[in-house]
Design an enzyme around this catalytic site. Structure first.
Site, PDB file in Angstrom:
ATOM      1  N   SER A 129      16.287  19.561 -17.638  1.00  0.00           N
ATOM      2  CA  SER A 129      15.107  20.427 -17.786  1.00  0.00           C
ATOM      3  C   SER A 129      15.418  21.558 -18.750  1.00  0.00           C
ATOM      4  O   SER A 129      16.560  22.038 -18.819  1.00  0.00           O
ATOM      5  CB  SER A 129      14.713  20.999 -16.421  1.00  0.00           C
ATOM      6  OG  SER A 129      13.794  22.059 -16.572  1.00  0.00           O
TER       7      SER A 129
ATOM      8  N   HIS B 245       0.828  -1.214   0.000  1.00  0.00           N
ATOM      9  CA  HIS B 245       0.000   0.000   0.000  1.00  0.00           C
ATOM     10  C   HIS B 245       0.858   1.259   0.000  1.00  0.00           C
ATOM     11  O   HIS B 245       0.431   2.312   0.489  1.00  0.00           O
ATOM     12  CB  HIS B 245      -0.951   0.024   1.205  1.00  0.00           C
ATOM     13  CG  HIS B 245      -1.796  -1.196   1.348  1.00  0.00           C
ATOM     14  ND1 HIS B 245      -2.978  -1.370   0.668  1.00  0.00           N
ATOM     15  CD2 HIS B 245      -1.606  -2.331   2.084  1.00  0.00           C
ATOM     16  CE1 HIS B 245      -3.502  -2.548   0.985  1.00  0.00           C
ATOM     17  NE2 HIS B 245      -2.682  -3.150   1.844  1.00  0.00           N
TER      18      HIS B 245
END
Length: 431
Positions: free
Chosen positions: A279, A157
């Site tokens: 980037s 989870h």
């Protein structure tokens, strides 16, 4: 465009309709063209076996087909909008070079069984590539699983759960890709049936030597029923995409792990520089673009399968709808194999950050060990579970990840990886 094979006198051809009918079919046929040529050689040999073409004609036809294949490879012959499709290009070239012998080459076959057999041969090749890529991934994973294990938090989870290790992580994906390689092999065996000689789906009034073409093209068996040959179109393509998708599902989950593990918040993994990009605006960034696109690649394979499935809402017999299956099939197979080819290098070169992984293992992650130890000592498991839950925060007192992993002796767990068993399974695929 050259005159269509089906052109009859007195019928006007609207160029707009022809463009819609042909679409990018001739461009897509470049992918299958060499296989179409190979199948054409087997077909004319079969025609010679039943006396439809002479020995001299079959020799000339095979010679010209070989020349065409070489011209195509070298770029001297370009399959382009001059032709309706690859099939008509082959016949046009043979007719141009050999006259009547070229006009005989289509005897007993249809463009339906031409595309079926060319696609089937192509699919067999692509499944062999899939198996090779999956085996390569499994081999790298087994090599890295055999290296000294580093502690790695195990998650359920997306919450810290129990102590795991880098060796367990690699072993898990090794077994997954061994299964994926096996599925590729089994799918290849399943589709290994020769449709050539089924014509438009109902056979022809000639004793075609289908046994010869089956042997000559390397098929394991003949696809006997002409009707089933047509019914299998799309069905077999979907099976191949499903085999690729099986591998892509594991790739997607692996890429998800790496996407998380490379974040500053986790910082468990450093990727090879060539698998990252910068980037366009932020000078400080190195982005895991390759991993993200690997994660996204399952979508292309699943979309291709879905498009073909939607096209198959059809009655028996050939329907032109199936022309649209070629583009989606080619795109899905190509993209899936391209993604898988990049994975072994990534897995071989990625580096673990031991300090960060060890630091992420918190005391409560030993609570399951405590409960199991108490159960082994005779305490009913549910009672041991409740007691361990109450003291989870201090469960790790005096414990180490190494000791936890060493005590994990259930088959496949930290101290019982059974890598030799996995290697044997992988080796068995090579036989």
């Amino acid at each position: 465009m050259s005159q269509p094979l089906w052109q009859k006198s007195g019928i006007q051809i609207d160029p707009r309709i022809m463009q819609f009918l042909a679409g990018d079919d001739v461009i897509l046929d470049r992918e299958f063209f060499l296989h179409d040529i190979t199948a054409s050689k087997a077909h004319v040999e079969g025609l010679a076996n039943i006396g439809v073409v002479s020995a001299d004609e079959v020799a000339a036809l095979k010679r010209e087909l070989d020349v065409l294949a070489e011209d195509f490879r070298s770029g001297a012959f370009v399959l382009d909008e001059r032709y309706e499709d690859g099939h008509s290009a082959i016949e046009a070239r043979l007719t141009e070079r050999l006259g009547d012998a070229g006009r005989r080459v289509h005897t007993g076959r249809s463009r339906n069984d031409q595309i079926l057999v060319a696609t089937r041969l192509w699919l067999k090749d692509k499944l062999a590539e899939l198996e090779a890529h999956c085996r390569a991934v499994a081999e790298v994973c087994l090599e890295r699983a055999a290296q000294p294990a580093l502690p790695l938090p195990g998650y359920t989870h997306l919450q810290r759960a129990v102590v795991s290790s880098t060796a367990m992580w690699f072993a898990g994906f090794a077994e997954g890709f061994i299964d994926n390689a096996l599925r590729a092999r089994q799918t290849r065996d399943w589709i290994d049936a020769n449709p050539l000689g089924t014509a438009a789906g109902y056979g022809v009034n000639l004793p075609l030597d289908r046994e010869h073409t089956t042997r000559a093209l390397g098929f394991a068996r003949m696809q006997v029923s002409p009707i089933y040959a047509q019914l299998s179109r799309g069905k077999f393509e979907m099976a191949v995409l499903e085999a690729i998708a099986s591998a892509m599902l594991d790739l997607r989950r692996l890429a998800w792990d790496l996407s998380l593990f490379t974040t500053a918040e986790f910082n468990f993994v450093a990727l090879p520089s060539q698998y990252t990009t910068g980037s366009s605006i932020m000078p400080n960034k190195r982005n895991p673009d390759v991993v993200e696109l690997l994660r996204a690649s399952y979508a292309s394979v699943a979309a291709a399968r879905c498009e073909i499935e939607q096209l198959l809402s059809l009655p028996s017999g050939y329907q032109r709808d199936l022309q649209f299956s070629k583009g989606s099939l080619f795109h899905g197979v190509r993209h899936g194999l391209m993604a898988l080819e990049l994975l072994p290098g990534l897995l071989a070169q990625m580096q673990w950050n031991e300090a960060m992984m060890r630091g992420a293992i918190e005391p409560a992650m030993y609570a399951t060990d405590v409960a199991i130890e108490q159960a082994a000592a005779g305490v009913p498991f549910r009672d041991a579970y409740r007691a361990a839950a109450e003291t989870a925060a201090s469960a790790g007192t005096g414990r180490t990840p190494e000791a936890s992993l060493a005590a994990r002796t259930s088959p496949g767990a930290g101290n019982a990886l059974r890598l030799d068993e996995l290697r044997a399974r992988l080796a068995a695929l090579g036989r």
